[in-house]
Design an enzyme around this catalytic site. Structure first.
Site, PDB file in Angstrom:
ATOM      1  N   SER A 126      69.692  37.652  -9.348  1.00 59.36           N
ATOM      2  CA  SER A 126      68.487  37.035  -9.854  1.00 59.36           C
ATOM      3  C   SER A 126      67.425  37.624 -10.775  1.00 59.36           C
ATOM      4  O   SER A 126      67.579  38.935 -10.601  1.00 59.36           O
ATOM      5  CB  SER A 126      67.668  36.930  -8.465  1.00 59.36           C
ATOM      6  OG  SER A 126      66.384  36.375  -8.841  1.00 59.36           O
ATOM      7  N   TYR A 151      64.031  41.002  -0.257  1.00 55.59           N
ATOM      8  CA  TYR A 151      64.888  39.916  -0.669  1.00 55.59           C
ATOM      9  C   TYR A 151      65.401  40.396  -2.369  1.00 55.59           C
ATOM     10  O   TYR A 151      66.512  40.517  -2.622  1.00 55.59           O
ATOM     11  CB  TYR A 151      64.268  38.476  -0.912  1.00 55.59           C
ATOM     12  CG  TYR A 151      65.261  37.524  -2.006  1.00 55.59           C
ATOM     13  CD1 TYR A 151      64.656  37.416  -3.455  1.00 55.59           C
ATOM     14  CD2 TYR A 151      66.368  37.217  -1.643  1.00 55.59           C
ATOM     15  CE1 TYR A 151      65.470  36.699  -4.084  1.00 55.59           C
ATOM     16  CE2 TYR A 151      67.164  36.603  -2.667  1.00 55.59           C
ATOM     17  CZ  TYR A 151      66.658  36.380  -3.849  1.00 55.59           C
ATOM     18  OH  TYR A 151      67.517  35.616  -4.662  1.00 55.59           O
ATOM     19  N   LYS A 155      69.211  42.128  -3.806  1.00 49.24           N
ATOM     20  CA  LYS A 155      69.892  41.828  -4.985  1.00 49.24           C
ATOM     21  C   LYS A 155      69.967  43.071  -5.833  1.00 49.24           C
ATOM     22  O   LYS A 155      71.272  43.280  -6.511  1.00 49.24           O
ATOM     23  CB  LYS A 155      68.924  40.761  -5.949  1.00 49.24           C
ATOM     24  CG  LYS A 155      69.025  39.386  -5.215  1.00 49.24           C
ATOM     25  CD  LYS A 155      70.620  38.642  -5.019  1.00 49.24           C
ATOM     26  CE  LYS A 155      70.467  37.571  -4.198  1.00 49.24           C
ATOM     27  NZ  LYS A 155      71.603  37.137  -3.974  1.00 49.24           N
TER      28      LYS A 155
END
Ligand code: WQD
Length: 341
Positions: A126, A151, A155
């Site tokens: 992302s 979160y 990644k």
């Protein structure tokens, strides 16, 4: 044609990617734990391509289950790994759930790939890894910044784990695809975004407001240093994004990648403000959207949009669909979902 595992293949981006893989002739096997998706998506995929992917309901945190899967499907040539928890706000409240689910499962899959003679691995990453980039548009060499949320950190850590694994295990070739903001739905209205509960993301909130499910859209701040004061993002049609996965996979399967691990930004290269997205929706739907400007949302960055040169030049891929196309497809999908409720 090669057998490809798609984890999280019943999710929003996963399901659209399965359709494009099947269109390309791949045999697809999906692993999904149905924690954030519906088994009905399988029917939607089949309705589009005429082919039902193999489906295995499996929680990838179950290491023995992952081992058993790869024992049974030892002819898997490539993996596209979407399965992960992805709610930014929830990750702040429940970091350990995110580290266990997003990191632990990645390690289990890579451990199985290590046992295969060769494998291609596509990782769903992302643009969140860049945080608020210093320079726009954002290139792949922009510095990865201190993640704004657990979160986003999963990644970043995920990319580092893959990079280190590819260095140590030459038989694994990998590409990390850094998505900007995926939006829209398949033109068939057979599959699309199915947010559970109150949508966190802008576009499903817009369509749910227009269909009457939500009172009004809250626009989180119009005092940013942008053209109209609202935040800017790179909204990429989910079908364009899905097609990029097929191209990236083909690059790995044909051993064309320059190194064992590469990253690509996937966006349109164009930034759109929140109000421009609202106007696009009103233009294509003919609906007047009910919205109000409220305070800023904690953690929002001001502006992010992709420099797409590397994906264009190296992958030979670029977006073909516009923001209007995305909003039109999202609206048709929302109307279909509500009609079927
Ligand atoms: C977009 C813009 C909001 C809702 C997130 C994740 C990112 C990626 C994509 C997974 C922002 C504004 C939103 C609303 C609003 N997900 N907005 N009212 O935050 O750019 O990215 O989704 O990989 O990791 O962080 O997307 O759709 O939430 O917000 O004004 O009701 O819309 O402030 O400017 P975001 P978003």
């Amino acid at each position: 044609m090669d057998k490809i595992l798609v984890t999280g293949g019943l999710g929003f981006i996963g399901s659209h990617t399965v359709v494009e893989l099947q269109n390309e002739g791949y045999e697809v096997v999906i692993i999904d734990d149905l924690s954030n998706s519906s088994i009905k998506v399988l029917d939607g995929i089949k309705a589009i391509t005429g082919k039902a992917p193999i489906f295995e309901k499996l929680d990838l945190k179950n290491k023995a289950g992952v081992e058993a899967f790869f024992k049974e499907h030892n002819d898997v040539k490539g993996v596209i790994h979407f399965a992960a928890s992805k709610a930014v706000g929830e990750s702040v409240k429940e970091p350990l759930l995110y580290y266990e689910n997003n990191i632990g499962t990645l390690v289990y899959i890579l451990q199985e790939l290590k046992k295969l003679p060769s494998s291609s691995f596509i990782f769903s990453s992302s643009c969140t890894v860049y945080g608020q980039a210093d320079e726009l548009p954002i290139t792949e060499s922009a510095p990865v910044k201190q993640a704004e949320s657990p979160y986003g950190n999963t990644k970043q850590i995920g990319e580092e784990i893959i990079r280190d694994t590819c260095k140590a295990v030459p038989s694994i070739q990998a590409i990390a695809l850094r998505y900007f903001n995926p939006v829209g739905a398949h033109e068939s209205t057979m599959i699309g975004e199915l947010p559970i509960g109150v949508p966190q993301n802008l576009v499903p909130f817009i369509t749910q407001t227009a269909i009457g499910l939500r009172e009004e859209l809250s626009v989180f701040g119009d005092d940013y240093p942008t053209t109209d004061g609202t935040c800017v993002r790179d909204y990429i049609h989910v079908v364009d994004l899905a097609k990029a996965h097929v191209v990236a996979l083909g690059r790995l399967l044909q051993n064309k990648n320059e190194s064992s691990y590469e990253t690509f930004n996937l966006g349109t290269g164009k930034g759109s403000s929140v109000l421009e997205v609202v106007k696009s929706f009103e233009r294509v739907s003919g609906e007047k959207l009910n919205y109000k400007i409220v305070g800023r949302r904690e953690g929002d960055i001001i502006s992010a949009y992709a420099d797409t040169n590397k994906a264009n030049d190296v992958l030979g891929w670029k977006t073909e669909l516009s923001l209007d196309d995305a909003m039109r497809s999202a609206w048709l999908w929302e109307q279909k979902v509500r009609a079927n409720k």
